[in-house]
Design an enzyme around this catalytic site. Structure first.
Site, PDB file in Angstrom:
ATOM      1  N   SER A 159       1.009  -1.164  -0.095  1.00 19.45           N
ATOM      2  CA  SER A 159      -0.159  -0.066   0.080  1.00 19.45           C
ATOM      3  C   SER A 159       0.885   1.282  -0.189  1.00 19.45           C
ATOM      4  CB  SER A 159      -0.857  -0.019   1.243  1.00 19.45           C
ATOM      5  OG  SER A 159      -1.703   1.536   1.599  1.00 19.45           O
ATOM      6  N   TYR A 184       0.325  -0.166  10.771  1.00 19.75           N
ATOM      7  CA  TYR A 184      -0.186  -0.472   9.331  1.00 19.75           C
ATOM      8  C   TYR A 184       0.894  -0.117   8.450  1.00 19.75           C
ATOM      9  CZ  TYR A 184      -2.847  -0.516   5.056  1.00 19.75           C
ATOM     10  OH  TYR A 184      -3.280  -0.626   3.851  1.00 19.75           O
TER      11      TYR A 184
END
Length: 318
Positions: A159, A184
């Site tokens: 990502s 994350y």
């Protein structure tokens, strides 16, 4: 550091859909495995691969929900798998290997994002454990099926969130204080580094690996975020509508780079690269699109592989 992170002129872009990538590609006789392939961009990845003729195996933490979501897509097999539980990973992999089937495409798609602090297994931080360590263990345990025929591809979903954190080598489990976005970011950096090292180890067996940033897509991945937080980011307005339709992709568009990396003949002979918008990404150290150098660094990739092997007790190359 040298890197093959340079655009190749794919002809695709931000608005490309998964079906466009697969135009003219016949996947009949191929087997694809897509973790989390029953929700968000995962279900669109499954749909596109199956439409092109592939048999698709979807390991799912919620198999009943997966079967319901995938009921209208033919050629799909659902199995139980919880990536946060290494015993579940081992059980799934053993069952799959018992079927004596080979894997042509593996897309490590499942993920959690920015959830409240959660500990799994022996106290591991849940985003690092689920997004990275679970997929690391799964891929290593499925290695005989991936290497069986040569030519397999493994796609690891990273990502743009990787920009939020390098690997926290001194405290990867966030024992000294948890911050959900840094956790994350670390997990998504780990997904990219995993592809770099898997490609280095697997290419002599014909297995190539790629990391993918699918783009911004509003899916159930955002389930842990409050509306106020997403409004603050400028993602949605106060009524819940997209505030930046030009920024976000549809789920069909979000699946396109995964499918491209998994199938495109444009990538024959390549591997270990970070891709976005159906293209190999450039290195970036500012706000421009691309991948941070630390997320494709071969030395860091090898170091993370060693750490992951120590934590999980699994390493197909030892």
């Amino acid at each position: 550091m040298t890197t093959p992170q340079h655009k190749i002129g794919s002809g695709f872009g931000h608005g490309t859909k998964a079906d466009e990538v697969l135009a003219g590609i016949d996947l009949s006789g191929k087997l694809a495995l897509v973790t989390g392939g029953y929700s968000g961009i995962g279900i669109e990845t499954t749909r596109a691969l199956a439409k092109a003729g592939a048999e698709v195996v979807v390991p799912a933490r919620r198999p009943d929900a997966a079967r319901e979501a995938l009921a209208e897509i033919s050629g799909v097999e659902v199995c139980e798998l919880d990536l946060a539980d290494l015993a579940s990973v081992q059980a799934f992999a053993a069952g799959f290997l018992d079927s004596s089937r080979s894997i042509d495409i593996q897309i490590n798609n499942a993920a959690v994002m920015a959830n409240p602090e959660t500990r799994v297994g022996p106290g591991w931080e849940s985003q690092f454990a689920t997004n990275h360590l679970g997929h690391y263990a799964l891929t290593n345990q499925l290695w005989p099926a991936l290497a069986a025929d040569g030519g397999a591809r493994v796609v690891s979903l990273s990502s743009s969130g990787h920009r939020r954190s390098d690997i926290r080598w001194d405290d990867p489990q966030f024992t000294q204080g948890y911050e959900k976005w840094a956790a994350y970011g670390q997990a998504k950096t780990a997904n990219s580094l995993f592809a770099v090292q898997l490609d280095a180890l697997g290419k002599d067996s014909g297995v190539r690996a790629f990391a993918v940033h699918p783009g911004g897509i509003l899916t159930p991945l955002q389930r842990h975020l409050q509306r106020e937080e997403m409004v603050g980011f400028g993602w949605i307005d106060e009524e819940g509508n997209l505030a930046r339709p030009d920024l976000f992709k549809t789920p069909e568009g979000g699946a396109s780079t995964s499918v491209w990396a998994a199938t495109s003949p444009q990538l024959d002979g390549q591997g270990g690269v970070f891709c976005e918008d159906c293209e190999v990404a450039e290195l970036s150290t500012d706000d421009a699109p691309g991948v941070r150098p630390y997320a494709v660094d071969p030395a860091s990739a090898a170091r993370l592989w060693t750490l992951s092997a120590e934590l999980t007790g699994v390493d197909a190359f030892q």
